[in-house]
Design a protein around this motif. Structure first.
Motif, PDB file in Angstrom:
ATOM      1  N   VAL A 155      11.825  -5.006  -9.129  1.00 12.33           N
ATOM      2  CA  VAL A 155      11.175  -5.645  -7.988  1.00 12.33           C
ATOM      3  C   VAL A 155      10.769  -7.048  -8.408  1.00 12.33           C
ATOM      4  N   SER A 156      10.848  -7.983  -7.469  1.00 13.56           N
ATOM      5  CA  SER A 156      10.338  -9.324  -7.747  1.00 13.56           C
ATOM      6  C   SER A 156       9.523  -9.802  -6.554  1.00 13.56           C
ATOM      7  N   SER A 157       8.755 -10.837  -6.770  1.00 10.44           N
ATOM      8  CA  SER A 157       7.934 -11.391  -5.697  1.00 10.44           C
ATOM      9  C   SER A 157       8.787 -12.166  -4.688  1.00 10.44           C
ATOM     10  N   ARG A 158      10.074 -12.314  -4.945  1.00  8.30           N
ATOM     11  CA  ARG A 158      10.976 -13.019  -4.036  1.00  8.30           C
ATOM     12  C   ARG A 158      11.537 -12.111  -2.958  1.00  8.30           C
ATOM     13  N   GLU A 159      11.356 -10.805  -3.117  1.00 11.23           N
ATOM     14  CA  GLU A 159      11.929  -9.844  -2.183  1.00 11.23           C
ATOM     15  C   GLU A 159      11.186  -9.832  -0.858  1.00 11.23           C
ATOM     16  N   ALA A 160      11.896  -9.389   0.181  1.00  9.49           N
ATOM     17  CA  ALA A 160      11.270  -9.191   1.490  1.00  9.49           C
ATOM     18  C   ALA A 160      10.344  -7.985   1.374  1.00  9.49           C
ATOM     19  N   GLY A 161       9.273  -7.976   2.117  1.00  7.27           N
ATOM     20  CA  GLY A 161       8.341  -6.860   2.073  1.00  7.27           C
ATOM     21  C   GLY A 161       7.185  -7.081   1.121  1.00  7.27           C
ATOM     22  N   ILE A 162       7.195  -8.188   0.396  1.00  7.09           N
ATOM     23  CA  ILE A 162       6.096  -8.520  -0.501  1.00  7.09           C
ATOM     24  C   ILE A 162       5.119  -9.393   0.275  1.00  7.09           C
ATOM     25  N   THR A 163       3.862  -8.968   0.300  1.00  8.49           N
ATOM     26  CA  THR A 163       2.861  -9.766   0.998  1.00  8.49           C
ATOM     27  C   THR A 163       2.540 -10.999   0.173  1.00  8.49           C
ATOM     28  N   ARG A 164       2.627 -12.138   0.794  1.00  8.09           N
ATOM     29  CA  ARG A 164       2.341 -13.403   0.122  1.00  8.09           C
ATOM     30  C   ARG A 164       0.891 -13.766   0.339  1.00  8.09           C
ATOM     31  N   GLY A 165       0.244 -14.161  -0.720  1.00  8.01           N
ATOM     32  CA  GLY A 165      -1.136 -14.614  -0.674  1.00  8.01           C
ATOM     33  C   GLY A 165      -1.349 -15.437  -1.912  1.00  8.01           C
ATOM     34  N   THR A 166      -2.437 -15.164  -2.592  1.00  7.09           N
ATOM     35  CA  THR A 166      -2.618 -15.809  -3.889  1.00  7.09           C
ATOM     36  C   THR A 166      -1.654 -15.163  -4.874  1.00  7.09           C
ATOM     37  N   ASN A 167      -1.469 -15.774  -6.034  1.00 11.34           N
ATOM     38  CA  ASN A 167      -0.581 -15.212  -7.045  1.00 11.34           C
ATOM     39  C   ASN A 167      -1.013 -13.812  -7.453  1.00 11.34           C
ATOM     40  N   ILE A 168      -2.311 -13.581  -7.522  1.00 11.17           N
ATOM     41  CA  ILE A 168      -2.821 -12.280  -7.945  1.00 11.17           C
ATOM     42  C   ILE A 168      -2.559 -11.228  -6.877  1.00 11.17           C
ATOM     43  N   GLU A 169      -2.722 -11.581  -5.597  1.00 11.85           N
ATOM     44  CA  GLU A 169      -2.428 -10.642  -4.510  1.00 11.85           C
ATOM     45  C   GLU A 169      -0.948 -10.307  -4.469  1.00 11.85           C
ATOM     46  N   THR A 170      -0.105 -11.314  -4.694  1.00 11.28           N
ATOM     47  CA  THR A 170       1.341 -11.101  -4.717  1.00 11.28           C
ATOM     48  C   THR A 170       1.721 -10.167  -5.863  1.00 11.28           C
ATOM     49  N   ALA A 171       1.124 -10.353  -7.031  1.00 13.62           N
ATOM     50  CA  ALA A 171       1.406  -9.498  -8.190  1.00 13.62           C
ATOM     51  C   ALA A 171       1.001  -8.049  -7.907  1.00 13.62           C
ATOM     52  N   ALA A 172      -0.125  -7.843  -7.235  1.00 15.37           N
ATOM     53  CA  ALA A 172      -0.562  -6.489  -6.881  1.00 15.37           C
ATOM     54  C   ALA A 172       0.439  -5.847  -5.935  1.00 15.37           C
ATOM     55  N   SER A 173       0.955  -6.629  -5.009  1.00 19.75           N
ATOM     56  CA  SER A 173       1.957  -6.143  -4.062  1.00 19.75           C
ATOM     57  C   SER A 173       3.247  -5.744  -4.781  1.00 19.75           C
ATOM     58  N   VAL A 174       3.658  -6.534  -5.775  1.00 19.38           N
ATOM     59  CA  VAL A 174       4.838  -6.211  -6.582  1.00 19.38           C
ATOM     60  C   VAL A 174       4.597  -4.911  -7.348  1.00 19.38           C
ATOM     61  N   GLY A 175       3.398  -4.738  -7.898  1.00 21.67           N
ATOM     62  CA  GLY A 175       3.054  -3.513  -8.614  1.00 21.67           C
ATOM     63  C   GLY A 175       3.136  -2.284  -7.732  1.00 21.67           C
TER      64      GLY A 175
END
Length: 116
Positions: free
Chosen positions: A54-74
């Motif tokens: 999984v990467s933060s570039r994929e669709a379905g990842i909520t974009r916010g701050t870098n930390i919120e994005t990382a939590a979404s990737v997790g």
């Protein structure tokens, strides 16, 4: 002798990888972070196979701050792992400090049901 930041990270990464290795029963959750994005893979090192990625570039990842994005990737990597029948992994922080985005990704994966 002073090391550059990337040389220092490589040295730490090799030191960690001496002990952390993924098997079919307990694969390795590897984290890579660039300046803009964050990536996570679940790897079986014995067979040399990536089981989920999984990467933060994929669709379905909520974009916010870098930390919120990382939590979404997790959370997403944990969902993919659970679908593949993987519930326990070894966490490989990739030479990065367990802080910030790396910590957020790990906590997101734990919240979604992955054990490590």
């Amino acid at each position: 002798m002073s090391l550059t930041k990337s040389e220092r990270r490589q040295r730490i990464k090799f030191r960690v990888r001496k002990t952390v290795s993924g098997t079919a029963a307990r694969p390795r959750l590897s984290v890579f972070r660039s300046n803009k994005e964050i990536y996570a893979q679940i790897i079986d090192d014995v067979n040399g196979v990536t089981l989920a990625a999984v990467s933060s570039r994929e669709a379905g990842i909520t974009r916010g701050t870098n930390i919120e994005t990382a939590a979404s990737v997790g959370k997403l990597i944990a969902e993919k792992a659970l679908k593949a029948g993987i519930d326990t992994v070894s966490f490989d922080r990739g030479g990065y400090l367990y802080h910030g985005r790396v910590k957020s990704l790990a906590e997101g994966a734990r919240e979604a049901g992955l054990k490590f």
